[in-house]
Design a protein around this motif. Structure first.
Motif, PDB file in Angstrom:
ATOM      1  N   GLU A 113       9.745 -10.214   2.086  1.00 28.20           N
ATOM      2  CA  GLU A 113       9.039  -9.315   1.180  1.00 28.20           C
ATOM      3  C   GLU A 113       9.329  -9.741  -0.251  1.00 28.20           C
ATOM      4  O   GLU A 113      10.402 -10.259  -0.523  1.00 28.20           O
ATOM      5  N   PRO A 114       8.398  -9.518  -1.149  1.00 27.51           N
ATOM      6  CA  PRO A 114       7.083  -8.862  -0.984  1.00 27.51           C
ATOM      7  C   PRO A 114       5.978  -9.814  -0.520  1.00 27.51           C
ATOM      8  O   PRO A 114       4.823  -9.424  -0.458  1.00 27.51           O
ATOM      9  N   HIS A 115       6.337 -11.049  -0.189  1.00 27.69           N
ATOM     10  CA  HIS A 115       5.353 -12.055   0.188  1.00 27.69           C
ATOM     11  C   HIS A 115       4.465 -11.624   1.353  1.00 27.69           C
ATOM     12  O   HIS A 115       3.237 -11.750   1.293  1.00 27.69           O
ATOM     13  N   LEU A 116       5.066 -11.079   2.424  1.00 26.64           N
ATOM     14  CA  LEU A 116       4.284 -10.731   3.608  1.00 26.64           C
ATOM     15  C   LEU A 116       3.332  -9.567   3.370  1.00 26.64           C
ATOM     16  O   LEU A 116       2.175  -9.614   3.787  1.00 26.64           O
ATOM     17  N   SER A 117       3.814  -8.516   2.718  1.00 23.82           N
ATOM     18  CA  SER A 117       2.927  -7.367   2.482  1.00 23.82           C
ATOM     19  C   SER A 117       1.828  -7.739   1.489  1.00 23.82           C
ATOM     20  O   SER A 117       0.699  -7.252   1.595  1.00 23.82           O
ATOM     21  N   THR A 118       2.136  -8.618   0.543  1.00 18.46           N
ATOM     22  CA  THR A 118       1.108  -9.093  -0.388  1.00 18.46           C
ATOM     23  C   THR A 118       0.050  -9.886   0.369  1.00 18.46           C
ATOM     24  O   THR A 118      -1.151  -9.708   0.150  1.00 18.46           O
ATOM     25  N   PHE A 119       0.492 -10.742   1.289  1.00 18.56           N
ATOM     26  CA  PHE A 119      -0.452 -11.528   2.083  1.00 18.56           C
ATOM     27  C   PHE A 119      -1.321 -10.629   2.964  1.00 18.56           C
ATOM     28  O   PHE A 119      -2.538 -10.808   3.045  1.00 18.56           O
ATOM     29  N   ALA A 120      -0.702  -9.654   3.610  1.00 18.95           N
ATOM     30  CA  ALA A 120      -1.470  -8.719   4.443  1.00 18.95           C
ATOM     31  C   ALA A 120      -2.484  -7.953   3.609  1.00 18.95           C
ATOM     32  O   ALA A 120      -3.650  -7.812   3.996  1.00 18.95           O
ATOM     33  N   SER A 121      -2.066  -7.473   2.456  1.00 24.42           N
ATOM     34  CA  SER A 121      -2.975  -6.747   1.561  1.00 24.42           C
ATOM     35  C   SER A 121      -4.123  -7.643   1.112  1.00 24.42           C
ATOM     36  O   SER A 121      -5.277  -7.205   1.031  1.00 24.42           O
ATOM     37  N   TYR A 122      -3.809  -8.891   0.827  1.00 27.68           N
ATOM     38  CA  TYR A 122      -4.797  -9.881   0.411  1.00 27.68           C
ATOM     39  C   TYR A 122      -5.852 -10.081   1.499  1.00 27.68           C
ATOM     40  O   TYR A 122      -7.055 -10.096   1.229  1.00 27.68           O
TER      41      TYR A 122
ATOM     42  N   SER B 294       0.174  -5.650  -3.302  1.00 23.77           N
ATOM     43  CA  SER B 294       0.545  -5.026  -2.044  1.00 23.77           C
ATOM     44  C   SER B 294       0.477  -3.503  -2.116  1.00 23.77           C
ATOM     45  O   SER B 294       0.862  -2.901  -3.108  1.00 23.77           O
ATOM     46  N   PHE B 295       0.007  -2.906  -1.044  1.00 20.99           N
ATOM     47  CA  PHE B 295       0.032  -1.452  -0.901  1.00 20.99           C
ATOM     48  C   PHE B 295       0.776  -1.072   0.383  1.00 20.99           C
ATOM     49  O   PHE B 295       0.762   0.063   0.810  1.00 20.99           O
TER      50      PHE B 295
END
Length: 168
Positions: free
Chosen positions: A113-122, A130-131
């Motif tokens: 994090e925050p890489h994964l949640s940013t990628f998922a949000s993207y 990210s949300f």
């Protein structure tokens, strides 16, 4: 196509590990983190029966988490990719998914994090903000029409599971 996003399990505290004079990328999982991730992986198999491949950040804590997942998922192959290090932009991981993911139907990725949640949000919204709150050992599942043709803002959320629902 399904993309299962997994945040690494609980690792040694950053500050405590830094006192040992080693780089953060070498920070390992704690024994408690390993045990909890094993429980998460076993329970996750009730929802996700298999992975074609597990893709991980080369950082020790992510690699160790991926290896736990591989053991529970019948020795599924683990691949390290630099696109999963924390500083990597979401566009780099999307490019990897398009080029290298085309041969798979279900990919698990393990990272930070925050890489994964940013990628998922993207993937979900097309915006690189990210949300999502992804806890250590937490899991997000996304559905995409195709990995080879993956576009921002086109993924659908299948589920998001905090680790406490799988490990406690």
């Amino acid at each position: 196509m399904e993309l299962i996003i997994i945040r690494h399990a609980v690792a040694e505290e950053r500050e405590d590990f830094a006192k040992k004079g080693q780089e953060d990328q070498l920070r390992p999982l704690t024994l408690k983190g390993r045990k909890r991730m094993q429980k998460v992986a076993v329970k996750l198999r009730d929802y996700v029966k298999n992975f074609d491949v597990i893709v991980t950040s080369p950082f020790t804590r992510a690699r160790q988490t991926a290896e736990i997942m591989s053991q529970i998922y019948f020795e599924t192959k683990v691949i390290e990719v630099p696109e999963l290090v924390p500083q990597s932009p979401p566009q780099a991981l999307l490019k990897w998914l398009r080029t290298q993911g085309r041969n798979y139907k279900r990919i698990a990725i393990v990272g930070h994090e925050p890489h994964l949640s940013t990628f998922a949000s993207y993937l979900l919204t097309g915006k690189p903000e990210s949300f999502i709150d992804l806890k250590k050992g937490g899991i997000i599942a996304l559905e995409l029409e195709s990995f080879a043709q993956a576009e921002i803002g086109t993924a659908q959320l299948l589920f998001s599971i905090p680790p406490k629902f799988l490990a406690d």
